[in-house]
Scaffold this motif. Structure first.
Motif, PDB file in Angstrom:
ATOM      1  N   TYR A 158       0.856  -1.192   0.000  1.00 29.02           N
ATOM      2  CA  TYR A 158       0.000   0.000   0.000  1.00 29.02           C
ATOM      3  C   TYR A 158       0.890   1.239   0.000  1.00 29.02           C
ATOM      4  N   LYS A 159       0.744   2.068  -1.020  1.00 26.54           N
ATOM      5  CA  LYS A 159       1.555   3.287  -1.109  1.00 26.54           C
ATOM      6  C   LYS A 159       0.669   4.520  -1.181  1.00 26.54           C
ATOM      7  N   ASP A 160       0.802   5.370  -0.192  1.00 28.54           N
ATOM      8  CA  ASP A 160       0.080   6.641  -0.149  1.00 28.54           C
ATOM      9  C   ASP A 160       0.744   7.611  -1.129  1.00 28.54           C
ATOM     10  N   VAL A 161      -0.004   8.048  -2.127  1.00 25.65           N
ATOM     11  CA  VAL A 161       0.550   9.009  -3.095  1.00 25.65           C
ATOM     12  C   VAL A 161      -0.265  10.303  -3.090  1.00 25.65           C
ATOM     13  N   SER A 162      -0.991  10.550  -2.003  1.00 28.40           N
ATOM     14  CA  SER A 162      -1.866  11.729  -1.940  1.00 28.40           C
ATOM     15  C   SER A 162      -1.076  13.038  -2.018  1.00 28.40           C
ATOM     16  N   GLY A 163       0.209  13.012  -1.626  1.00 26.47           N
ATOM     17  CA  GLY A 163       1.017  14.226  -1.675  1.00 26.47           C
ATOM     18  C   GLY A 163       1.836  14.375  -2.939  1.00 26.47           C
ATOM     19  N   PHE A 164       1.592  13.517  -3.927  1.00 23.63           N
ATOM     20  CA  PHE A 164       2.375  13.523  -5.164  1.00 23.63           C
ATOM     21  C   PHE A 164       1.681  14.365  -6.239  1.00 23.63           C
ATOM     22  N   GLN A 165       2.471  15.016  -7.063  1.00 25.56           N
ATOM     23  CA  GLN A 165       1.958  15.683  -8.252  1.00 25.56           C
ATOM     24  C   GLN A 165       2.304  14.791  -9.442  1.00 25.56           C
ATOM     25  N   LEU A 166       1.430  13.857  -9.764  1.00 25.60           N
ATOM     26  CA  LEU A 166       1.741  12.860 -10.793  1.00 25.60           C
ATOM     27  C   LEU A 166       1.434  13.381 -12.191  1.00 25.60           C
ATOM     28  N   ASP A 167       2.431  13.313 -13.082  1.00 23.63           N
ATOM     29  CA  ASP A 167       2.181  13.632 -14.487  1.00 23.63           C
ATOM     30  C   ASP A 167       1.228  12.603 -15.085  1.00 23.63           C
ATOM     31  N   SER A 168       1.424  11.363 -14.693  1.00 17.84           N
ATOM     32  CA  SER A 168       0.605  10.262 -15.198  1.00 17.84           C
ATOM     33  C   SER A 168       0.654   9.109 -14.210  1.00 17.84           C
ATOM     34  N   PRO A 169      -0.452   8.365 -14.039  1.00 17.18           N
ATOM     35  CA  PRO A 169      -0.435   7.201 -13.152  1.00 17.18           C
ATOM     36  C   PRO A 169       0.592   6.146 -13.571  1.00 17.18           C
ATOM     37  N   PHE A 170       0.994   6.170 -14.857  1.00 15.51           N
ATOM     38  CA  PHE A 170       1.923   5.139 -15.334  1.00 15.51           C
ATOM     39  C   PHE A 170       3.295   5.238 -14.669  1.00 15.51           C
ATOM     40  N   TYR A 171       3.604   6.400 -14.102  1.00 14.97           N
ATOM     41  CA  TYR A 171       4.889   6.520 -13.400  1.00 14.97           C
ATOM     42  C   TYR A 171       4.937   5.599 -12.181  1.00 14.97           C
ATOM     43  N   ILE A 172       3.799   5.299 -11.598  1.00 19.65           N
ATOM     44  CA  ILE A 172       3.752   4.340 -10.490  1.00 19.65           C
ATOM     45  C   ILE A 172       4.145   2.958 -11.001  1.00 19.65           C
ATOM     46  N   SER A 173       3.646   2.622 -12.185  1.00 23.40           N
ATOM     47  CA  SER A 173       3.976   1.343 -12.813  1.00 23.40           C
ATOM     48  C   SER A 173       5.470   1.252 -13.120  1.00 23.40           C
ATOM     49  N   MET A 174       6.034   2.344 -13.614  1.00 22.85           N
ATOM     50  CA  MET A 174       7.471   2.371 -13.923  1.00 22.85           C
ATOM     51  C   MET A 174       8.307   2.200 -12.655  1.00 22.85           C
ATOM     52  N   VAL A 175       7.908   2.902 -11.601  1.00 20.60           N
ATOM     53  CA  VAL A 175       8.612   2.811 -10.320  1.00 20.60           C
ATOM     54  C   VAL A 175       8.593   1.379  -9.788  1.00 20.60           C
ATOM     55  N   ALA A 176       7.443   0.730  -9.880  1.00 20.99           N
ATOM     56  CA  ALA A 176       7.318  -0.655  -9.397  1.00 20.99           C
ATOM     57  C   ALA A 176       8.225  -1.590 -10.191  1.00 20.99           C
ATOM     58  N   ALA A 177       8.191  -1.455 -11.508  1.00 19.21           N
ATOM     59  CA  ALA A 177       9.008  -2.325 -12.363  1.00 19.21           C
ATOM     60  C   ALA A 177      10.499  -2.118 -12.106  1.00 19.21           C
ATOM     61  N   LEU A 178      10.916  -0.876 -11.986  1.00 14.40           N
ATOM     62  CA  LEU A 178      12.334  -0.580 -11.762  1.00 14.40           C
ATOM     63  C   LEU A 178      12.795  -1.056 -10.383  1.00 14.40           C
ATOM     64  N   SER A 179      11.907  -1.006  -9.404  1.00 17.80           N
ATOM     65  CA  SER A 179      12.258  -1.467  -8.057  1.00 17.80           C
ATOM     66  C   SER A 179      12.542  -2.964  -8.046  1.00 17.80           C
ATOM     67  N   VAL A 180      11.722  -3.727  -8.757  1.00 21.44           N
ATOM     68  CA  VAL A 180      11.948  -5.171  -8.849  1.00 21.44           C
ATOM     69  C   VAL A 180      13.211  -5.451  -9.649  1.00 21.44           C
ATOM     70  N   LEU A 181      13.361  -4.747 -10.774  1.00 25.06           N
ATOM     71  CA  LEU A 181      14.528  -4.970 -11.626  1.00 25.06           C
ATOM     72  C   LEU A 181      15.832  -4.673 -10.873  1.00 25.06           C
ATOM     73  N   LYS A 182      15.864  -3.579 -10.131  1.00 18.46           N
ATOM     74  CA  LYS A 182      17.062  -3.230  -9.364  1.00 18.46           C
ATOM     75  C   LYS A 182      17.357  -4.288  -8.301  1.00 18.46           C
ATOM     76  N   THR A 183      16.306  -4.835  -7.700  1.00 23.20           N
ATOM     77  CA  THR A 183      16.469  -5.905  -6.715  1.00 23.20           C
ATOM     78  C   THR A 183      17.108  -7.130  -7.351  1.00 23.20           C
ATOM     79  N   LEU A 184      16.622  -7.495  -8.528  1.00 24.31           N
ATOM     80  CA  LEU A 184      17.154  -8.680  -9.203  1.00 24.31           C
ATOM     81  C   LEU A 184      18.594  -8.462  -9.664  1.00 24.31           C
TER      82      LEU A 184
END
Length: 243
Positions: free
Chosen positions: A60-86
């Motif tokens: 669960y990630k609270d993003v209420s304080g974010f100014q998001l250009d697009s919701p897809f940036y959340i998807s990018m962040v998630a993918a990069l976090s897993v990739l960096k872990t691997l």
């Protein structure tokens, strides 16, 4: 940060969504299940994993304080976090298959499902579901699936993997909160599967066509260079990348 461990649940995303609707949930609250009975993937697909051998969890990630250009940036962040872990665990030949599957040696090892919580017409929070194939070594009727154990010959500690992914999520979400959109998008595109390679696609009518993946738009659409030298953008429901 709270980590809830379950022996079984229908879906960790559903569990976390129900919990967040019932009470205030702490940022980065994580639900980990040994078994999901109704694990879900993109567009209603089923995520099937052997009990206790893989990671099936939601954050669960609270993003209420974010100014998001697009919701897809959340998807990018998630993918990069897993990739960096691997990468940290020395898994090689990693790619992100649009929108957010993680591949190694062209085989799928991770799927991500993001469900946003909308309040007052804006995204208040995201529930990030991650299914990572870890210690499972057989995938019946799934020739395009692999796991960390198959790739490395090692057995992994699931708790350690979760903690490293969470730490990387925190790092990338800090970048997102600071508005580092170009940096996140550039890193995502660096790892994009089949970028600048001739690829075959299928549209919603089942027609196949060829093109070159050039990147993604700010809204997360796939940019494909077609035969007539025109770059066209496609949404997730409009196109399927064939291997």
């Amino acid at each position: 940060m709270s980590i809830i461990k379950l022996n079984a649940t229908d879906s960790t995303n559903s569990y976390l969504r129900t919990l967040s609707a019932r009470e205030n949930v702490e940022d980065y609250t994580t639900v980990v299940a040994k078994k999901q009975t109704q694990g879900r993937g993109q567009m209603g697909t089923v995520w099937d994993a052997e009990t206790s051998k893989n990671l099936t969890f939601s954050v669960y990630k609270d993003v209420s304080g974010f100014q998001l250009d697009s919701p897809f940036y959340i998807s990018m962040v998630a993918a990069l976090s897993v990739l960096k872990t691997l990468q940290f665990f020395s898994i090689s030949r990693l790619r992100v298959k649009w929108p957010n599957d993680i591949l190694s040696a062209d085989k799928k090892i991770c799927g991500i499902l993001i469900e946003n919580v909308i309040k007052q017409n804006s995204i208040n929070a995201s529930i990030i579901g991650i299914g990572l194939n870890v210690n499972q070594t057989e995938f019946k009727n799934l020739p395009k699936a692999s796991s960390l154990s198959i790739l490395s010959g090692k057995v992994y500690n699931l708790d350690e993997l979760v903690m490293v992914i969470l730490n990387n999520l925190k790092g990338y979400f800090l970048l997102l909160k600071d508005g580092k959109y170009d940096l996140i998008k550039a890193e995502y595109e660096t790892h994009l599967f089949r970028k600048n390679k001739p690829s075959t696609f299928k549209d919603v009518e089942g027609l196949m066509f060829s093109g070159f993946i050039k990147g993604i738009s700010d809204s997360g659409k796939l940019l494909v260079l077609l035969e007539d030298n025109i770059i066209k953008s496609f949404d997730l429901k409009e196109i399927t990348l064939l291997y």
